[in-house]
Design an enzyme around this catalytic site. Structure first.
Site, PDB file in Angstrom:
ATOM      1  N   LYS A  91      -8.691  13.390  24.969  1.00  0.00           N
ATOM      2  CA  LYS A  91      -7.257  13.105  24.951  1.00  0.00           C
ATOM      3  C   LYS A  91      -6.698  12.940  26.358  1.00  0.00           C
ATOM      4  O   LYS A  91      -5.829  12.102  26.581  1.00  0.00           O
ATOM      5  CB  LYS A  91      -6.482  14.212  24.224  1.00  0.00           C
ATOM      6  N   LYS A  95     -15.424   4.816   9.885  1.00  0.00           N
ATOM      7  CA  LYS A  95     -14.617   5.900   9.355  1.00  0.00           C
ATOM      8  C   LYS A  95     -13.193   5.390   9.086  1.00  0.00           C
ATOM      9  O   LYS A  95     -12.667   4.596   9.860  1.00  0.00           O
ATOM     10  CB  LYS A  95     -14.572   6.992  10.433  1.00  0.00           C
ATOM     11  N   LYS A 108      -6.310   5.770  11.160  1.00  0.00           N
ATOM     12  CA  LYS A 108      -5.032   5.062  11.239  1.00  0.00           C
ATOM     13  C   LYS A 108      -5.045   3.968  12.304  1.00  0.00           C
ATOM     14  O   LYS A 108      -4.158   3.128  12.321  1.00  0.00           O
ATOM     15  CB  LYS A 108      -3.871   6.038  11.428  1.00  0.00           C
TER      16      LYS A 108
END
Ligand code: TRP
Length: 347
Positions: free
Chosen positions: A128, A211, A214
């Protein structure tokens, strides 16, 4: 379960059931189908056999760039979705993290037991912070896993149902519990990770080798999406050459993915679904998938809409959860403060 309840902290659940805790971030306008099939459905099962604590982790959601109005809305929506998915606020303790200040209070103590290098090795932080840019990443993102450890340890949870991606955070949680116990005396239950095997494993409808995520919206189903959008995504799902309906992930990834999707919502195995659809075409397969998905999402979306239209009821349920959670958290925090050497005051 190998963890033992620390004898000197009286947080043993009255009902003697083993305790579980898990959390979900309010970072989207709707849970994905994978959140439900992989995690939330398991949480619903666990409330039958365990003393279950589930929280919407709004404090974790501010570790990356966000908008306050959107966060507020998504926190309420997440809470409403947990209830609509079948979590029972009278059987399980369902609450919002920021309503229980004990998490942050314990987190500070645990931060002072965590090595800088140890926190820096967390792969989710590395990923991240690489995305945000090292200079723009917050210290909150760095200490995120320590707040997560506090979420778990403050309740003396025995088990933590999480996905495989959270394994490292659970290891850190266990290390911190053991470190605290050996330095200050037995205080924390050392929790087990209950890794939720993603048995349903629904892949991207537009690319059934990837997978579902979003980041590929056309292949990803959201529980609160408009019925027409869900229908369209399933109708345009990739199928395979040939016309037989067989479950074979290698040879027929698209067909197999739709079979898995139907199976997940109809309590069958993909093979059974394939047998039931023997001799039918891909159009029938997709129609069955649309039926299976909408038969869950339509009443689910209606229940969420009802709750969102009744803010007083939502507040009442959040308050109930927060009170129960604080009651369970208080004895642990008191023991921790005492053991680390903070001066106490009379009640
Ligand atoms: N980090 C978890 C995730 O991204 C969310 C989380 C926060 C959590 N606190 C937790 C999960 C405590 C389990 C227990 O999925």
């Amino acid at each position: 379960m190998t963890s033992t309840m620390a004898d000197s902290v009286s947080t043993t659940p009255v009902n003697q059931r083993p305790r579980v805790l898990s959390g979900i971030q309010p970072t989207a306008d709707s849970f994905q189908i994978g959140n439900y099939l992989g995690a939330i459905r398991r949480w619903v099962e666990l409330q039958e056999t365990h003393d279950a604590f589930y929280c919407v982790v709004d404090q974790h959601a501010i570790t990356v760039d966000y908008d306050p109005q959107i966060l507020r809305h998504r926190t309420l929506l997440s809470f409403a979705q947990l209830i609509a998915a079948g979590l029972d606020p009278h059987r399980a303790t369902i609450f919002v993290q920021s309503h229980v200040p004990e998490h942050s209070q314990l987190s500070w103590v645990l931060q002072c037991l965590t090595g800088f290098g140890e926190a820096g090795r967390m792969t989710q932080f590395k990923d991240k912070s690489a995305k945000e840019g090292a200079e723009r990443s917050t210290v909150g993102l760095f200490t995120y896993p320590i707040l997560q450890a506090a979420d778990i340890l403050i309740y003396q949870a025995n088990g933590v149902p999480v996905g495989e991606d959270q394994r490292q955070h659970l290891e850190l949680t266990r290390d911190l519990a053991q470190r605290f116990n050996s330095r200050f005396g037995e205080t924390f239950v050392v929790p087990e990770a209950l890794i939720v095997a993603d048995t349903a494993k629904i892949l991207d409808l537009a690319d059934p080798t990837a997978k579902m995520s979003k980041s590929s919206p056309s292949g990803c189903l959201f529980l609160l999406e408009d019925e027409r959008v869900l229908t369209k995504k399933i109708k345009t799902a990739v199928t395979d050459s040939g016309r037989d309906i067989v479950f074979d992930r290698e040879a027929k990834p698209g067909v197999s993915n739709l079979l898995s999707l139907i199976a997940a919502f109809t309590e069958r195995t993909p093979e059974q679904v394939a047998t039931d659809l023997q001799g039918r075409g891909y159009g029938d397969l997709k129609a069955a998938a649309i039926d299976a998905v909408l038969s869950f999402t339509s009443p689910f979306a209606a229940a969420v809409a009802d709750l969102m239209a009744d803010p007083a009821e939502l507040t009442r349920l959040m308050d109930l959860g927060a009170r129960r959670a604080r009651e369970a958290a208080a004895p642990t925090l008191a023991a921790v403060y005492d053991r680390v050497g903070f001066v106490g005051l009379p009640d």
